[in-house]
Design a protein around this motif. Structure first.
Motif, PDB file in Angstrom:
ATOM      1  N   SER C 112       2.352 -31.006  41.020  1.00  0.00           N
ATOM      2  CA  SER C 112       0.974 -30.548  40.968  1.00  0.00           C
ATOM      3  C   SER C 112       0.897 -29.342  41.894  1.00  0.00           C
ATOM      4  CB  SER C 112       0.003 -31.642  41.425  1.00  0.00           C
ATOM      5  OG  SER C 112      -0.027 -31.676  42.836  1.00  0.00           O
ATOM      6  N   TRP C 300     -10.534 -33.574  45.507  1.00  0.00           N
ATOM      7  CA  TRP C 300      -9.297 -34.332  45.634  1.00  0.00           C
ATOM      8  C   TRP C 300      -8.833 -34.933  44.301  1.00  0.00           C
ATOM      9  CZ3 TRP C 300     -10.031 -39.254  44.051  1.00  0.00           C
ATOM     10  CH2 TRP C 300     -11.322 -39.785  44.140  1.00  0.00           C
ATOM     11  N   LEU C 301      -9.672 -34.929  43.317  1.00  0.00           N
ATOM     12  CA  LEU C 301      -9.279 -35.478  42.026  1.00  0.00           C
ATOM     13  C   LEU C 301      -8.300 -34.549  41.294  1.00  0.00           C
ATOM     14  CD1 LEU C 301     -10.121 -38.117  40.772  1.00  0.00           C
ATOM     15  CD2 LEU C 301     -11.753 -36.884  39.364  1.00  0.00           C
ATOM     16  N   ILE C 304      -4.456 -35.129  41.494  1.00  0.00           N
ATOM     17  CA  ILE C 304      -4.100 -36.347  40.764  1.00  0.00           C
ATOM     18  C   ILE C 304      -4.113 -36.082  39.269  1.00  0.00           C
ATOM     19  CG2 ILE C 304      -4.813 -38.718  40.286  1.00  0.00           C
ATOM     20  CD1 ILE C 304      -5.977 -38.724  43.147  1.00  0.00           C
ATOM     21  N   GLU C 305      -5.147 -35.379  38.831  1.00  0.00           N
ATOM     22  CA  GLU C 305      -5.214 -35.028  37.411  1.00  0.00           C
ATOM     23  C   GLU C 305      -4.015 -34.182  37.004  1.00  0.00           C
ATOM     24  OE1 GLU C 305      -8.785 -33.594  35.331  1.00  0.00           O
ATOM     25  OE2 GLU C 305      -9.792 -34.147  37.199  1.00  0.00           O
ATOM     26  N   PHE C 307      -1.113 -34.086  38.387  1.00  0.00           N
ATOM     27  CA  PHE C 307       0.089 -34.903  38.326  1.00  0.00           C
ATOM     28  C   PHE C 307       0.138 -35.697  37.021  1.00  0.00           C
ATOM     29  CE2 PHE C 307       2.044 -39.062  38.987  1.00  0.00           C
ATOM     30  CZ  PHE C 307       3.332 -38.650  39.268  1.00  0.00           C
ATOM     31  N   LEU C 308      -1.013 -36.259  36.655  1.00  0.00           N
ATOM     32  CA  LEU C 308      -1.041 -37.049  35.423  1.00  0.00           C
ATOM     33  C   LEU C 308      -0.725 -36.190  34.213  1.00  0.00           C
ATOM     34  CD1 LEU C 308      -4.052 -39.418  36.047  1.00  0.00           C
ATOM     35  CD2 LEU C 308      -1.620 -39.959  36.079  1.00  0.00           C
TER      36      LEU C 308
END
Lengths: 162, 377, 361, 163
Positions: C112, C300-301, C304-305, C307-308
């Protein structure tokens, strides 16, 4: 298409020195008995003659005729073009069985002859690679399809009988 | 200064031992490959790892007792083996069997041919690296096994075709289920063609590999689909008809060299697919004409043929299966020699593989479709 | 940035370096590779099963979800056989090297925008270079096993990987020409926004160049996908371990955990090359449709997004690899070489020149 | 050497739990040598194929004996083959298990009397864990044999049995 009598006639004309004998009294097929040591010459003739043209050896089987103290070999020939069939038989002595090989005429005879050697101990002269085929190469107990064959007790430390 | 003599790298032939345990030798075959790099210079097959002494058993058993042993030779085509034995014995005894028996035998033999070819084609795909067709083929084969199972209770080794008759009559549902099977099976042949036969990689791997000329094939005594793939119409069902095959209308597919040369591995593969279609045709006709009757009326109470000998043969999925039976007038045969198609066919392997690569040995070995149980007997 | 954080914390650059290094190198391993590999092995079995009218593992855990865990625990328990005629140091070192090679590649993969194991400027070339270790490991394994099948397998494998590096490099080179960077992180950043900014669709911005580039990029993508498939020894290029020919290829002689390391390395490699393809052509970790984090204003989301998204893209290509494996037959050695030298390399080369001209416009 | 060669003199809860885990892992992932001998091999293949699906139990065929845990002797063992099977068995890493599938490998089957070249039971050469009767056994029977083997593995213990 020729029947066995006609083929026998052709053979007798071509090989006046050799002896042929037609057996057709037993069911179901008749066969010609010839000399084991010249079977390769006869086969050459049967294979090359355009009127006979036996291009395929379907089967070759050894037989142990223990009562007559002899071993015999049956040849089943067929012509895929002319669609006729022929059975030949050669008889050889049981103690020193020797038959001329037909491997260079029909290559398919190679393994059949090796099998006959393996099972009956018939020696095929001029065979390119006469070894055991089905039994282990180091099998010492003889040729298992002979009627007087006796199985060994052990093979490489393994018990053979049940 | 470079001494050319000492700097020359010593090369030697590598001998690779393939089998008896190898994923694609189709059983316990051992091949001794002499290699130069990956190029084959010599192939020596070693057989006998499954020599179960069939011929010795024949000499010790009575005639009806031999039938279960014939099953265990070519275990992918048990019905065919039994049929061959029955044909040879009936020729020796000179008995006529009822028409219903003959029709049922033909249906069973042809279903068995499809089942056997399915295994051959599936494992061939797996040899080349496509694993999925293998499972599709086994899935369809399972349906045929179900048909056998409702008929005689066994999946693989049936002891169904007896000398002079059959062990059981057909199950009442058999005809309907077989028709259903034919209906289901026709699209799956197309599926197999799509996933494997016409795949570019598959064609590249198999076309022009292991070409078997007709003359060589006949000289070696090769028969069955392998011979037909070389372009000759030779089928015992037509050329030397047994049972009731002369009553059916079917073609003999031959190799045409569609993607390469006539008689290459692809032809040998595709002839089997075409044969399955022809078998379906025969089964359909046989189901339509199936007569009524008692399937056990002609079974002899005691089989004791006169002294003599007979060579009976049938067209098995792998080629000409012949039984040479010598009778000495007692209840046990004096000598039985089986002319096993795979035994004869395997001899050409050395001839076909010369000059190809290791991967091609697998291709060629798979395409000639051998069963070790029959080679070693 | 992790390093800076530790410098602040410890006030000592050496300790900070070690601490961040350990954290940086262990994190991707434990947080990603092992669970991924366990999942991928199971997925392979499940995917193949469902393609073949079967169910696949069903008894161990719910729908067989614990299957690979059981496999690994079992492999740990297995006897470690080292045959007497093997070259022992090489034999023992080879699986480590293979695993290290494929694991090291993960260091430069941008998961990310906030997390890259090691942000090297030459990221893409680092990955391609370090996966070369795998070749050495395979050759070692094949030689040290003292088994003819292993030797043949490893020789095939080396020939194959070396030939297929060339088209890969040529395609990477053309991408580098267009983007003028070798850092995967920068490359991914450039493809931000929406999916039409991806390099498969000609890259960011709207100009004539973009539309001229689309066909070349498609060709480039196909070439690199095929050649990476070959580099990780997957069907139709799985000749080094061709089951029906060479038994199990270069790892025929390995048992227990050493075999498991080859096994894990194979699946790690599959993801590594898929990740490269995703980063080069499919926007790396960038979302194709914008971020939920931006929409909700939750900063902060976003990582993570990202990475997904990255995992999803990689896994999709891994799935395609599996799909191909269970569909296609395998090529022969000479055909395999022919594909590379006769088709892929010339096409990639012409493609490179065409892209060069387009970028000059 | 495998972990199982070490035995503990007395059991405790840690060993018991570790033992359960290890047994579970071993019984859940029995990889088989893809090795067929005769008729039974076809039924073994049918068991691996779509209809019966060995993979459900975690059994997958591995071509190399070094990767495998279980060898299914599927068919008639001849004297010529027996030495090779012994060698194959020796090449497998511990812990290893053997299923003898079919009458032939159990006892010689229909070839027990006149089979001059047939080994009358594979247990004359290598130790057998589970015998599956039948000629050939149906796939269901082989699956049953596998489940029996799993039960056997479940009962193995790291604790030395007191005499």
């Amino acid at each position: 298409m020729k029947n066995t009598e006609e083929i026998l006639q052709a053979l007798k004309e071509n090989f006046p020195d050799f002896s042929f004998e037609l057996k057709s009294d037993l069911p179901v097929e008749g066969f010609i008995i010839c000399n084991p040591l010249v079977i390769d010459k006869i086969s050459h003739f049967l294979h090359d003659n355009p009127e006979l043209n036996f291009d395929s050896l379907i089967n070759l089987s050894g037989v142990d005729e223990i009562k007559a103290n002899q071993l015999s070999v049956y040849y089943h020939l067929e012509s895929t073009e002319l669609k006729h069939k022929l059975v030949l038989k050669v008889v050889t002595d049981r103690n020193s069985p020797e038959v001329a090989s037909v491997t260079d005429i029909w290559k398919g005879a190679n393994w059949h002859e090796r099998e006959a050697y393996d099972m009956f101990g018939i020696k095929f002269l001029n065979h390119p690679d006469l070894r055991r085929i089905l039994m282990p190469y180091d099998w010492e107990a003889g040729h298992p399809l002979r009627k007087d064959y006796e199985n060994p007790e052990f093979y490489q430390g393994m018990k053979v009988p049940f | 200064m470079i001494n050319t003599k000492s700097s020359a790298i010593r090369t030697e032939e590598m001998v690779l031992n393939m089998g008896p345990q190898h994923p694609s030798t189709h059983g316990v075959l051992r091949l001794e490959l002499a290699l130069e790099g990956e190029i084959i210079t010599k192939v020596t097959p070693h057989i006998g790892y499954l020599h179960r002494c069939f011929e010795k058993h024949c000499e010790a058993m009575t005639y009806p007792q031999i039938v279960p042993y014939t099953d265990r030779m070519d275990y992918l085509a048990s019905m065919g083996n039994e049929l061959g034995y029955a044909v040879a014995m009936e020729k020796l005894l000179g008995i006529e069997v009822p028409q219903r028996v003959e029709y049922i035998r033909v249906i069973m033999a042809e279903l068995q041919r499809i089942a056997s070819h399915l295994v051959a084609l599936g494992t061939y795909g797996a040899d080349i690296g496509a694993f999925t067709p293998f499972l599709y083929c086994f899935r369809d084969r399972e349906k045929i096994l179900h048909l056998f199972e409702i008929t005689c209770g066994a999946r693989l080794l049936y002891n169904y075709i007896w000398v002079g008759g059959l062990s059981h009559d057909l199950h009442p549902d058999f005809v309907r289920k077989t028709r259903d099977f034919i209906k289901e099976f026709k699209p799956t042949i197309k599926e197999l063609n799509d996933i494997l036969s016409y795949n570019k990689i598959f064609i590249d791997r198999t076309a022009n590999v292991g070409i078997l000329p007709v003359k060589t094939a006949i000289n070696f005594g090769v028969s069955g689909p392998n011979l037909r793939a070389s372009g000759i119409k030779w089928d015992i069902r037509k050329d030397d008809p047994y049972s009731v095959y002369s009553k059916f209308d079917f073609d003999i597919p031959v190799g045409k060299g569609t993607h390469g040369t006539v008689g290459d591995s692809w032809d040998r593969y595709f002839v089997r697919i075409l044969e399955m279609e022809e078998s379906l045709k025969i089964i359909e006709q046989a189901l339509d004409q199936l007569p009524d009757g008692d399937v056990q009326s002609a079974i002899p109470k005691r089989i004791k043929p006169n002294a003599g000998h007979v060579y009976g043969r049938v067209e098995n999925p792998r080629g000409e299966l012949g039984y040479f039976i010598i009778s000495d007038g007692s209840t046990t045969p004096y000598r039985v020699k089986v002319r096993a198609p795979s035994f004869v066919t395997l001899q050409i392997l050395g001839e076909l593989c010369k000059g190809y690569m290791i991967a091609d040995v697998i291709t060629i070995l798979g395409s000639i479709d051998i069963v070790l149980g029959e080679i070693d007997r | 940035m992790m390093y800076d954080f530790f410098v602040d914390l410890f006030g000592n650059t050496v300790i900070a370096g070690i601490a961040s290094g350990i954290l940086m190198s262990l994190l991707p391993l434990f947080l990603f590779i092992l669970p991924y590999a366990l999942f991928a092995v199971l997925a392979e079995r499940k995917v193949s099963a469902h393609m073949q009218d079967r169910l696949g593992p069903m008894r161990i855990g719910w729908h067989g979800w614990n299957q690979t865990i059981a496999d690994i625990i079992k492999l740990i328990q297995k006897e470690d056989i080292v045959a007497s005629d093997t070259d022992k140091p090489l034999f023992n070192f080879a699986p480590v090297l293979v695993f290290a090679g494929s694991y090291a590649a993960f260091a430069a993969i941008p998961f990310s925008s906030y997390y890259i194991g090691s942000e090297v400027d030459l990221g893409i070339f680092y990955i391609i270079a370090v996966t070369g270790l795998v070749v050495a490991g395979i050759l070692m394994a094949g030689w040290a096993s003292n088994n003819k099948y292993s030797l043949l397998g490893s020789m095939r494998s080396v020939a194959q990987i070396v030939s297929y590096e060339i088209p890969t490099m040529l395609v990477v080179l053309s991408l580098v020409m267009v983007s003028e960077t070798m850092s995967l992180h920068t490359l991914s950043e450039m493809q931000t926004g929406y999916f039409w900014n991806w390099y498969i669709f000609g890259g960011p911005g709207f100009s004539l160049t973009k539309f001229l580039l689309i066909p070349s990029m498609l060709i480039g993508f196909i070439i690199i996908y095929i050649s990476t498939l070959a580099e990780v020894n997957r069907v139709p290029f799985d000749i080094p371990e061709a089951e029906s020919e060479l038994v199990a290829g270069y790892h025929t002689e390995y048992s227990g955990m050493k075999f498991a390391m080859f096994f894990l390395a194979e699946y790690a490699n599959m993801y590594a090359v898929s990740a490269i393809v995703a980063a080069l052509f499919f926007g790396g970790y960038q979302s194709p449709v914008g971020y939920l984090g931006n929409l909700l204003g939750v900063e902060w989301l976003i990582p993570i997004e990202q990475f997904l998204w990255f995992a999803a893209k990689g896994l999709f290509f891994v799935f395609v690899q599996m799909w191909l494996r269970w569909t296609l037959p395998r090529l022969r050695v000479d055909q395999l070489m022919a594909v590379s030298w006769k088709y892929l390399i010339p096409i990639a080369f012409v493609n490179l020149i065409v892209i060069g001209f387009i970028t000059l416009i | 050497m495998g972990l199982l060669d070490k035995e503990f003199t007395d059991g405790n809860i840690v060993i018991a739990k570790a033992e359960d885990l290890m047994n579970w892992a071993r019984l859940s992932s029995l990889w088989q040598v893809s090795f067929g001998l005769a008729c039974c091999a076809i039924e073994m293949m049918a068991t691996s194929a779509s209809h019966y699906d060995f993979d459900r139990f975690g059994v997958i065929p591995r071509p190399s004996p070094r990767h495998a845990d279980i060898i299914i002797i599927s068919g008639t063992v001849t004297l010529k083959m027996a030495t090779r099977i012994k060698r194959l068995y020796e090449q497998m890493p511990e812990p290893k298990y053997i299923i003898s599938m079919g009458s032939c490998s159990n006892s010689g089957g229909p070839y027990w009397e006149h089979g001059y070249h047939v080994l009358k039971g594979i247990d004359r050469v290598i130790p057998v864990d589970v015998y599956v009767p039948g000629c050939p056994p149906r796939p269901e029977a082989l699956l049953e044999g596998l489940i029996k083997l799993q039960e056997k593995i479940r009962k193995t213990s790291l604790v030395k049995k007191s005499t």
